[in-house]
Design an enzyme around this catalytic site. Structure first.
Site, mmCIF file in Angstrom:
data_model
loop_
_atom_site.group_PDB
_atom_site.id
_atom_site.type_symbol
_atom_site.label_atom_id
_atom_site.label_comp_id
_atom_site.label_asym_id
_atom_site.label_seq_id
_atom_site.Cartn_x
_atom_site.Cartn_y
_atom_site.Cartn_z
ATOM 1 C CB SER A 227 30.703 -2.279 43.653
ATOM 2 O OG SER A 227 29.512 -1.960 42.971
ATOM 3 C CG ASP A 322 25.361 0.787 49.030
ATOM 4 O OD1 ASP A 322 25.153 1.479 48.018
ATOM 5 O OD2 ASP A 322 25.998 -0.286 49.002
ATOM 6 C CG HIS A 356 28.098 1.888 46.451
ATOM 7 N ND1 HIS A 356 27.859 0.568 46.757
ATOM 8 C CD2 HIS A 356 28.891 1.883 45.338
ATOM 9 C CE1 HIS A 356 28.457 -0.207 45.865
ATOM 10 N NE2 HIS A 356 29.098 0.565 45.003
#
Length: 422
Positions: A227, A322, A356
Site C-alpha cells: 500500500s 485490488d 488488496h
C-alpha cells in the site's frame, strides 16, 4: 462435553502464526453430522467466529485435510477454513493482530447438530508470531522509530526493512522466525491531519541502521512493503544506496498523498485523489480505486517514482481484484518500464481474484474495514478462497526472493564485530 469425542490439532496445538494445523476429530458415531466452530478475540476486544458442518466417515472420524464442509462459513475441502473464515458479527471489521508478544489464540470446538448444539470436544490453538529464541527490541535513534526482530544465534543474517503504513509487527516477526533480521518501521506514526510531507531521509536512517548492525551479513538491505509503504519502498530503491531487493505488494507506482522530500528538497510531488470518483456500496463501504489520478498523465509525471535508476532487484506482487489501487496496472507499467531501460532484475506475480490486503497466511480474511488514511470503511476486494491461496504462495515467494538476493558474508560480519570491539 463427551468423554469419547476427541478434537486434535496436529502436529501441535502450539505453532507459528504462518503454519497450518491439521484439525481431526475422532470418537463420533459412524456418519454422524456435527458442527465445527472456531472463535477468537482480537487486540481490540472484537470477537470473531466461524462454523462449518461436517459428516464423519464410517469410523466416526473427521479430517479437515480430507473432508468437505457441507455448509457454513465455507463449503468444500478447506483444511484451514475455520481460521481464514473467522468473521465479526458487525460489518467492516479487520482482525487486529499487530503486537508480536501475544499469540493469536483460537478456540476450536465440535458440537452436536441437535440438542441446541451441545459441545462434544474442544481444543485451543496458540498461534505465535515470535518463535523460540527470536528477540524483539524497540529502536529509537534520531528520526528512527521502529522495532527490531533478530533470529536466534550470532548470524550473519540477511537484513530486511519492513515498511508498514501504520505500526504493525506481524510480518516482521514472522520473517525473523525464518532467519531474517527485520526492522519494522511505520510510514505514519502521527495523526494524518498533522502530516503535510514525508522525508525519505527518515527511512534511509532505517536502511543505514540495518547495514551497520554487527549481526547483518548481507551486502545490502531488502525492503518489503504494501500500500502506501510500497511507494516509499520504490523511492528507497531509487534514491538510496544499499537497497538490494525490494518487495512491492499492492501499491502505487507513484508517490501518493503527500510530497516526498530528500536531503532538504522535494524529490516527488504527490499523486492526488479525486473524491468525486468514490463509489459507495450498499454495505456502507466505499470503493476508492477509481479516485486515484493516473500517474502516467503529463501533469502527474512529477509523482512517478524513477525506479529505472535503481541497481537493485524487484519482486512485484498484485492482486487482480485490488479495490484500493490499480495494482496490477501499476505493476505491468513498472515491469515494462524497467525492461525498456534494459533492467533484468525484476520478477512479478499477479493473483486472480485476490484483493488488496495480502498478508502472511492463515489470518482471517476481511473484504472491508476502516481505512486509516481515508477515514471511512472501504472495500478491499478479493474472493476468499483465491485470496487466502494467494497469501500462502506469496509468503513463500517473498522468502525465496530475499534468500536469493540477500546472500550473507560471514567475513563482513566478523569485520563489523571487530570494528565495534575497537
Amino acid at each position: 462435553m463427551s468423554s469419547q469425542v476427541r478434537l486434535r490439532l496436529l502436529p501441535s496445538a502450539r505453532c507459528l502464526f504462518d503454519e497450518p494445523v491439521q484439525v481431526k476429530v475422532a470418537g463420533l458415531r459412524s456418519r454422524q453430522v456435527v458442527t465445527m466452530r472456531a472463535r477468537s478475540t482480537d487486540e481490540k476486544g472484537v470477537t470473531f467466529s466461524s462454523s462449518a458442518t461436517y459428516r464423519a466417515d464410517g469410523s466416526g472420524e473427521i479430517d479437515l485435510d480430507r473432508d468437505p464442509s457441507l455448509r457454513g462459513s465455507y463449503v468444500g475441502v478447506e483444511p484451514m477454513g475455520l481460521l481464514w473464515s473467522l468473521k465479526a458479527d458487525s460489518l467492516h471489521k479487520m482482525f487486529q493482530k499487530s503486537n508480536s508478544l501475544n499469540p493469536h489464540v483460537v478456540k476450536f470446538s465440535v458440537h452436536e447438530e441437535e440438542e441446541e448444539g451441545r459441545m462434544l470436544a474442544e481444543a485451543i490453538n496458540e498461534r505465535f508470531l515470535m518463535g523460540d529464541g527470536v528477540s524483539r527490541c524497540p529502536v529509537k535513534e534520531g528520526n528512527l522509530r521502529g522495532v527490531l526482530f533478530t533470529p536466534p544465534g550470532d548470524g550473519p543474517f540477511p537484513a530486511v526493512l519492513d515498511l508498514c503504513s501504520f505500526p504493525c509487527e506481524k510480518r516482521a516477526s514472522l520473517l525473523a522466525n525464518r532467519g531474517f533480521m527485520v526492522l519494522t518501521v511505520a510510514v505514519f506514526n502521527d495523526k494524518l491531519a498533522n502530516i503535510k510531507e514525508l522525508h525519505l531521509d527518515h527511512f534511509e536512517e532505517a536502511v543505514d541502521f540495518l547495514k551497520q548492525h554487527p549481526k547483518v551479513g548481507s551486502k545490502g538491505v531488502g525492503v518489503v512493503s504494501r500500500s502506501k509503504g510500497a511507494d516509499i519502498a520504490l523511492s528507497l530503491a531509487s534514491f538510496v544506496s544499499g537497497v538490494e531487493a525490494t518487495v512491492w505488494i499492492n501499491g502505487c507506482s507513484a508517490n501518493a498523498a503527500v510530497p516526498l522530500f530528500y536531503k532538504n528538497r522535494q524529490i516527488l510531488s504527490p499523486l492526488l485523489f479525486d473524491s468525486s470518483k468514490i463509489i459507495l456500496t450498499e454495505s456502507g463501504a466505499s470503493i476508492i480505486k477509481y479516485g486515484v489520478s493516473n500517474p502516467l498523465a503529463e501533469e502527474n509525471r512529477g509523482s512517478l517514482v524513477p525506479i529505472e535508476q535503481t541497481r537493485g532487484c524487484f519482486l512485484f506482487v498484485a492482486g487482480d481484484d485490488d479495490l484500493n489501487w490499480d495494482s496490477k496496472g501499476y505493476m505491468e507499467e513498472m515491469v515494462e518500464r524497467l525492461k525498456r531501460h534494459g533492467k533484468k532484475n525484476v520478477q512479478s506475480v499477479s493473483y486472480p481474484r485476490a484483493g488488496h490486503q495480502l498478508e502472511p497466511p492463515y489470518g482471517p480474511y476481511y473484504p472491508s474495514s476502516f481505512h486509516g488514511v481515508m477515514g471511512r470503511p472501504v472495500m478491499w476486494g478479493g474472493e476468499p478462497r483465491s485470496h487466502v491461496a494467494a497469501e500462502v504462495h506469496m509468503w513463500k515467494k517473498i522468502q525465496e526472493f530475499f534468500r536469493t538476493h540477500l546472500s550473507c558474508d560471514a567475513a563482513q560480519t566478523k569485520a563489523k564485530l571487530q570494528t565495534q570491539i575497537r
